[in-house]
Design a protein around this motif. Structure first.
Motif, PDB file in Angstrom:
ATOM      1  N   ARG A  57      32.333  29.634  32.230  1.00  0.00           N
ATOM      2  CA  ARG A  57      32.627  30.852  31.457  1.00  0.00           C
ATOM      3  C   ARG A  57      31.373  31.709  31.296  1.00  0.00           C
ATOM      4  O   ARG A  57      31.435  32.943  31.333  1.00  0.00           O
ATOM      5  CB  ARG A  57      33.177  30.469  30.082  1.00  0.00           C
ATOM      6  CG  ARG A  57      34.561  29.842  30.118  1.00  0.00           C
ATOM      7  CD  ARG A  57      35.132  29.726  28.715  1.00  0.00           C
ATOM      8  NE  ARG A  57      36.446  29.092  28.722  1.00  0.00           N
ATOM      9  CZ  ARG A  57      36.649  27.803  28.505  1.00  0.00           C
ATOM     10  NH1 ARG A  57      35.613  27.005  28.278  1.00  0.00           N
ATOM     11  NH2 ARG A  57      37.873  27.302  28.523  1.00  0.00           N
ATOM     12  N   PHE A  58      30.243  31.064  31.111  1.00  0.00           N
ATOM     13  CA  PHE A  58      28.966  31.772  30.976  1.00  0.00           C
ATOM     14  C   PHE A  58      28.681  32.598  32.227  1.00  0.00           C
ATOM     15  O   PHE A  58      28.279  33.763  32.146  1.00  0.00           O
ATOM     16  CB  PHE A  58      27.858  30.746  30.738  1.00  0.00           C
ATOM     17  CG  PHE A  58      26.474  31.323  30.618  1.00  0.00           C
ATOM     18  CD1 PHE A  58      25.967  31.714  29.387  1.00  0.00           C
ATOM     19  CD2 PHE A  58      25.655  31.449  31.735  1.00  0.00           C
ATOM     20  CE1 PHE A  58      24.699  32.246  29.271  1.00  0.00           C
ATOM     21  CE2 PHE A  58      24.378  31.974  31.637  1.00  0.00           C
ATOM     22  CZ  PHE A  58      23.910  32.364  30.392  1.00  0.00           C
ATOM     23  N   ALA A  59      28.888  32.010  33.408  1.00  0.00           N
ATOM     24  CA  ALA A  59      28.628  32.722  34.664  1.00  0.00           C
ATOM     25  C   ALA A  59      29.637  33.847  34.878  1.00  0.00           C
ATOM     26  O   ALA A  59      29.266  34.964  35.275  1.00  0.00           O
ATOM     27  CB  ALA A  59      28.656  31.746  35.830  1.00  0.00           C
ATOM     28  N   LEU A  60      30.914  33.584  34.621  1.00  0.00           N
ATOM     29  CA  LEU A  60      31.941  34.605  34.833  1.00  0.00           C
ATOM     30  C   LEU A  60      31.704  35.828  33.960  1.00  0.00           C
ATOM     31  O   LEU A  60      31.982  36.961  34.380  1.00  0.00           O
ATOM     32  CB  LEU A  60      33.328  34.022  34.537  1.00  0.00           C
ATOM     33  CG  LEU A  60      33.866  32.989  35.536  1.00  0.00           C
ATOM     34  CD1 LEU A  60      35.176  32.397  35.047  1.00  0.00           C
ATOM     35  CD2 LEU A  60      34.049  33.614  36.915  1.00  0.00           C
ATOM     36  N   ALA A  61      31.189  35.628  32.771  1.00  0.00           N
ATOM     37  CA  ALA A  61      30.967  36.750  31.858  1.00  0.00           C
ATOM     38  C   ALA A  61      29.821  37.641  32.313  1.00  0.00           C
ATOM     39  O   ALA A  61      29.703  38.778  31.841  1.00  0.00           O
ATOM     40  CB  ALA A  61      30.694  36.225  30.452  1.00  0.00           C
ATOM     41  N   ARG A  62      28.970  37.154  33.219  1.00  0.00           N
ATOM     42  CA  ARG A  62      27.793  37.907  33.638  1.00  0.00           C
ATOM     43  C   ARG A  62      27.891  38.431  35.072  1.00  0.00           C
ATOM     44  O   ARG A  62      26.935  39.006  35.586  1.00  0.00           O
ATOM     45  CB  ARG A  62      26.540  37.043  33.486  1.00  0.00           C
ATOM     46  CG  ARG A  62      26.135  36.877  32.029  1.00  0.00           C
ATOM     47  CD  ARG A  62      25.286  35.644  31.792  1.00  0.00           C
ATOM     48  NE  ARG A  62      24.872  35.584  30.403  1.00  0.00           N
ATOM     49  CZ  ARG A  62      25.648  35.176  29.404  1.00  0.00           C
ATOM     50  NH1 ARG A  62      26.886  34.787  29.667  1.00  0.00           N
ATOM     51  NH2 ARG A  62      25.208  35.161  28.159  1.00  0.00           N
ATOM     52  N   VAL A  92      40.816  32.422  39.101  1.00  0.00           N
ATOM     53  CA  VAL A  92      41.773  33.161  39.936  1.00  0.00           C
ATOM     54  C   VAL A  92      41.902  34.604  39.458  1.00  0.00           C
ATOM     55  O   VAL A  92      41.954  35.547  40.261  1.00  0.00           O
ATOM     56  CB  VAL A  92      43.137  32.448  39.925  1.00  0.00           C
ATOM     57  CG1 VAL A  92      44.192  33.305  40.603  1.00  0.00           C
ATOM     58  CG2 VAL A  92      43.032  31.092  40.611  1.00  0.00           C
ATOM     59  N   ARG A  93      41.928  34.798  38.167  1.00  0.00           N
ATOM     60  CA  ARG A  93      42.087  36.139  37.614  1.00  0.00           C
ATOM     61  C   ARG A  93      40.918  37.040  37.994  1.00  0.00           C
ATOM     62  O   ARG A  93      41.084  38.241  38.201  1.00  0.00           O
ATOM     63  CB  ARG A  93      42.225  36.048  36.095  1.00  0.00           C
ATOM     64  CG  ARG A  93      42.720  37.337  35.444  1.00  0.00           C
ATOM     65  CD  ARG A  93      42.829  37.184  33.939  1.00  0.00           C
ATOM     66  NE  ARG A  93      43.592  35.989  33.596  1.00  0.00           N
ATOM     67  CZ  ARG A  93      43.177  35.064  32.744  1.00  0.00           C
ATOM     68  NH1 ARG A  93      41.997  35.193  32.159  1.00  0.00           N
ATOM     69  NH2 ARG A  93      43.926  34.023  32.475  1.00  0.00           N
ATOM     70  N   GLN A  94      39.733  36.461  38.095  1.00  0.00           N
ATOM     71  CA  GLN A  94      38.560  37.264  38.451  1.00  0.00           C
ATOM     72  C   GLN A  94      38.233  37.188  39.946  1.00  0.00           C
ATOM     73  O   GLN A  94      37.188  37.689  40.373  1.00  0.00           O
ATOM     74  CB  GLN A  94      37.328  36.814  37.638  1.00  0.00           C
ATOM     75  CG  GLN A  94      37.429  37.137  36.169  1.00  0.00           C
ATOM     76  CD  GLN A  94      36.109  36.977  35.439  1.00  0.00           C
ATOM     77  OE1 GLN A  94      36.062  36.599  34.282  1.00  0.00           O
ATOM     78  NE2 GLN A  94      35.003  37.277  36.090  1.00  0.00           N
ATOM     79  N   HIS A  95      39.105  36.533  40.731  1.00  0.00           N
ATOM     80  CA  HIS A  95      38.935  36.435  42.184  1.00  0.00           C
ATOM     81  C   HIS A  95      37.590  35.786  42.544  1.00  0.00           C
ATOM     82  O   HIS A  95      36.878  36.252  43.431  1.00  0.00           O
ATOM     83  CB  HIS A  95      39.036  37.817  42.836  1.00  0.00           C
ATOM     84  CG  HIS A  95      40.302  38.549  42.508  1.00  0.00           C
ATOM     85  ND1 HIS A  95      41.524  38.188  43.007  1.00  0.00           N
ATOM     86  CD2 HIS A  95      40.524  39.623  41.697  1.00  0.00           C
ATOM     87  CE1 HIS A  95      42.455  39.009  42.546  1.00  0.00           C
ATOM     88  NE2 HIS A  95      41.878  39.886  41.743  1.00  0.00           N
TER      89      HIS A  95
END
Length: 905
Positions: free
Chosen positions: A132-137, A166-169
């Motif tokens: 989650r930390f990586a996806l947010a950045r 999946v939602r963020q590809h």
């Protein structure tokens, strides 16, 4: 259609609001905008401002590398990380970027200039949090991919992580740490019932697992004492041990299990623990400095259930379970375990317990309680005012400045910094007439401050102390004590004392007869106390214990460097500001007694001695000394939902002759004890606790009689993690009428205890722990879960890290403002030249550009001309010479250019 499906988009579409303004400007003739090139330039300007972007195949890849630094895989993984990182760096293209995320219990984005250094907690593996930390950045305009380098054993579930990827590809690949070649055996859990009655037999179950068949030695201890030592047979991956036990001592008791396999890959999962509460009636816990304490017999005669503890080393936080009142009867602070002393604050303020301290030469300030963890709980303050000092003190502080003192202690300070602060605080507590000397010792004794009267020299002394730094080497205690003895030989003060501070793991017996040296100090009237940084079982602990015993002083072992200032303060007050008055004194009762008693009490006339203290603001006194000090001898107050009492005169032992012969002694203690016990828990409500792995579930159930009360003020849940933790309030979830629920995560190796406060009463629970350390559980289901999440997101397990850069790029939006700006600038320059040089568009271009309709304004009616007499004009006679020749074609062209230029001007 989704926004990502368009071939073009505008990042700043709000600039299109200018289009209506441009259209309106075209109808203003003075602006002269109604020309094709100028209209095109205006429209291009708006388009550029709107930041147009077109979809095309991405050229670069942003790779987010999540590196697991948890304790369970650090040994096998961290050695390989530098090589793997170099491989990734060498194989990427100039358009590719790498971001390193280091994680375990905490998550950190590594700076590009830093090497692999992870200083966070390693107790857990929070893989989901790191993702989650990586996806947010991540940048939405780049192709992103996640690479998780881990052992796969996350201590938190990966719930919803696949859907989020999946939602963020964003596909997630993973690389598992290599497995160790040896077998692994572990303690899965030790099962106990949560609560039993006194003497009731119960079943203890030890669950052991392993990946090989073997007979594994084990031992089980209760409260630190081994009760079972045998072997468990592990077959087909599991092994069990079952036996019955019974406990007759009330309170909570800790069971610890440990296995000793001959071959083991992960020793970190070889232990487990659990607590069981042995419930009895409401009891009074008396911690006494007397072997035969008369207070215990008095309380039992009044019908109270009393547990007597004469060896404070046996105390732990479990002793507080089921205890309604704790009484400290002439026992010094340094003999109480640090965890137990700190646990009393939560016990009183949040669990509604009662605390009573009785006087004596080892109590209050004389017992080292000034500045301790329970100082603020007592209704009296223990500082000794300067006007009440009788004897001056000469004190020498011998400080360890060996190499170990340079180690960090958290918050940017070292052990040496905290020791300096403790010594400085000791000087600040000395009186103006006292004298102090300070030595910093490694293999030699370095005099920092010679024997100096504190007086006006205090700022300079503390300044010099705070400048002491670690210099390496060990600490020679004999050398330090010899230097202190020589310095104290110059002092004529009534009390002479040495405080030796040393690292319990670094203190060395470098030579000399310690017993002879300390005996000579005692014969000269010098006492010696020792503050040992560490535990009582460290390598130098026996030497430090010998010095304190022969020096007729105190020994403090403290493993938390942050407590050093308080320990120095306690020792200084106990020596320099001891205020036990050993002369009989008459008493003055007050009406304050009737605030807690049902009837008046016939007070005794005299006590044989008392500890001098001062009544705190908001506290109430029931008895004062009839002397110059007018000191409070019986005082009480409320602390949180708990209560506290201070009895400044002895209740047993020396200086208690008048008290023990007092006819109302029993009534006096019965009234105070019942008041300290507080109110009984009301009916119609109950608390249920259940531990599932690392989750504690609390269920508060109540009947209809509580609905109206909770609608005004709901139940309050407060917990504390460890004895030194901060009390924190937890929010309930109301599931249905009559049912509140809360789930609390349990940390590895840390117990929690808590209280559900209902009005002025509380349901208490704990200590409660997770049975085993989840970081070392190695649940194979977590690896399967990681594979499933990777597959769902479009990732895979990667063995050749260099191939990760061959991953397909996704379509991404690219900014096209730069080429549009070039076109805009070119058109602007061309239009400027055309205007200045009078160029015209070719006919086919002009005809292709639609003409804007002319705006015809209504003309005003002309005014009538004034009447003028008509005069016939003279008609000129045309002559041949007056006629102008027709203009040539070139002249007509020059005329048009001239008229056009004039019109522009």
């Amino acid at each position: 259609m989704a926004r990502e499906d368009f071939l073009m988009r505008f990042a700043q579409p709000e600039w299109f609001v200018l289009l209506p303004l441009i259209v309106a400007a075209l109808f203003v003739p003075k602006l002269r905008l109604r020309k094709p090139l100028r209209i095109i330039c205006l429209l291009l300007t708006v388009v550029v401002l709107a930041q147009p972007q077109v979809r095309r195949l991405g050229r670069g890849l942003d790779l987010w590398v999540l590196e697991d630094h948890s304790a369970s895989c650090a040994d096998v993984l961290e050695a390989r990380l530098p090589e793997w990182e170099k491989l990734l760096e060498r194989s990427k293209s100039p358009y590719d970027h790498i971001f390193y995320v280091d994680y375990a219990d905490e998550t950190e984005l590594r700076d590009e200039l830093n090497a692999i250094t992870f200083d966070g907690s390693r107790e857990f593996t929070h893989t989901a949090t790191a993702i989650r930390f990586a996806l947010a950045r991540m940048s939405n305009d780049r192709t992103n991919r996640v690479l998780a380098i881990t052992d796969g054993y996350s201590t938190e579930p990966l719930t919803d992580i696949g859907e989020l990827l999946v939602r963020q590809h964003v596909p997630m690949d993973f690389r598992l740490a290599p497995e160790s070649g040896s077998h692994d055996f572990r303690v899965d859990k030790i099962d106990l019932p949560p609560k039993v009655q006194i003497g009731e037999p119960f079943l203890v179950e030890l669950h052991v697992s392993g990946d090989a068949d073997a007979a594994v030695p084990f031992e089980i201890a209760r409260d630190g004492k081994v009760i079972v030592h045998d072997k468990v047979s592990v077959s087909a991956g599991t092994g069990y041990v079952r036996f019955t036990d019974r406990v007759v001592d009330p309170g909570s008791h800790k069971y610890t299990a440990r296995i000793y396999p001959a071959e083991d890959a992960h020793p970190g999962n070889n232990a487990g623990e659990n607590w069981i509460e042995v419930a009895g009636g409401p009891r009074v816990l008396v911690v006494s400095g007397y072997t035969d304490d008369p207070l215990v017999n008095v309380l039992r005669a009044q019908g109270f259930e009393v547990e007597l503890v004469t060896d404070p080393a046996d105390l732990n936080v479990g002793k507080l379970s089921g205890a309604k009142v704790v009484m400290l009867n002439n026992v010094p602070a340094y003999r109480l375990p640090n965890d137990f002393l700190h646990a009393l604050d939560f016990y009183v303020r949040n669990q509604g317990g009662g605390l009573l301290m009785a006087g004596g030469k080892f109590s209050f300030g004389a017992g080292g309680y000034f500045g301790s963890a329970i100082d603020d709980l007592l209704p009296v303050s223990m500082e000794l005012r300067e006007e009440h000092r009788k004897l001056a003190v000469a004190m020498v502080i011998v400080m360890d400045r060996s190499g170990s003192m340079a180690c960090a202690a958290g918050n940017g300070v070292t052990k040496m910094d905290l020791a300096d602060e403790g010594a400085a605080r000791a000087v600040e507590l000395l009186g103006a007439q006292d004298a102090v000397a300070v030595f910093a010792v490694d293999t030699e004794a370095h005099r920092i401050v010679p024997l100096t009267t504190v007086g006006g020299n205090q700022p300079a002394i503390t300044h010099d102390i705070r400048r002491v730094v670690s210099s390496g080497g060990g600490i020679y205690c004999y050398t330090g004590l010899t230097a202190g003895m020589q310095e104290l030989s110059k002092a004529a003060a009534g009390t002479r004392h040495i405080v030796l501070f040393a690292d319990a793991n670094d203190a060395t017996q470098e030579g000399g007869d310690y017993k002879t040296l300390v005996d000579s100090l005692v014969k000269q009237g010098v006492t010696v106390s020792v503050i040992g940084l560490g535990g009582p079982h460290d390598s130098g602990a026996d030497l430090l214990r010998l010095i304190a015993k022969e020096g007729q002083g105190r020994i403090f072992f403290n493993s938390n460097p942050n407590d050093l200032p308080n320990v120095f303060a306690q020792e200084t007050v106990a020596i320099a500001r001891s205020a036990f008055l050993d002369k009989p004194v008459q008493l003055t009762p007050t009406a304050g007694w009737m605030e807690i008693a049902a009837r008046p009490l016939k007070w005794l006339d005299t006590v044989d001695g008392y500890n001098l203290s001062y009544l705190r603001k908001d506290a109430t006194a029931a008895l004062f000394s009839k002397d110059d000090y007018n000191a409070p001898l019986v005082a009480y107050w409320q602390r949180g939902i708990g209560r506290s009492v201070a009895i400044s005169f002895p209740l047993g032992g020396d200086f208690s002759q008048h008290v023990r012969g007092w006819n109302s002694y029993g009534d006096f203690m019965q009234t105070l004890t019942r008041w300290l016990m507080g109110e009984e828990m009301p009916k119609g409500i109950g608390l249920r606790t259940h531990v599932d792995g690392t989750q504690l579930q609390l269920d508060l159930l109540h009947d209809d009689s509580w609905e109206e009360k909770f609608s005004q003020q709901g139940p309050k849940l407060v917990i504390e993690e460890g004895a030194n933790g901060k009390a924190q309030e937890i929010t309930w979830q109301r599931l249905e009428p009559g049912h509140y629920q809360c789930t609390i995560p349990l940390s590895a190796g840390k117990w929690i205890r808590g209280a559900v406060q209902v009005g002025k009463s509380a349901f208490n629970f704990g200590p409660i722990v997770a049975g085993t350390d989840p970081e070392w559980t190695f649940d194979r289901a977590r690896v399967t879960e990681l594979r499933d999440v990777s597959h769902l997101s479009g990732g895979q397990e990667v063995n050749d890290l260099a191939n990760i850069w061959q991953s397909p790029r996704r379509m991404e939006f690219s900014d096209i403002r730069n080429p549009l700006l070039i076109v805009l600038l070119s058109l602007f320059v061309f239009e400027t030249l055309a205007t200045r040089l009078g160029w015209r568009l070719p006919d086919f271009v002009a005809s292709a550009v639609p003409r804007l309709p002319k705006i015809r304004l209504p003309k005003k009616a002309p005014r009538p001309a004034p009447a003028v007499p008509s005069i016939s004009p003279i008609q000129p006679v045309p002559t041949a010479a007056a006629k102008s020749p027709p203009a040539t074609k070139s002249e007509q062209q020059r005329s048009r250019i001239f008229r056009a230029a004039k019109k522009r001007d």
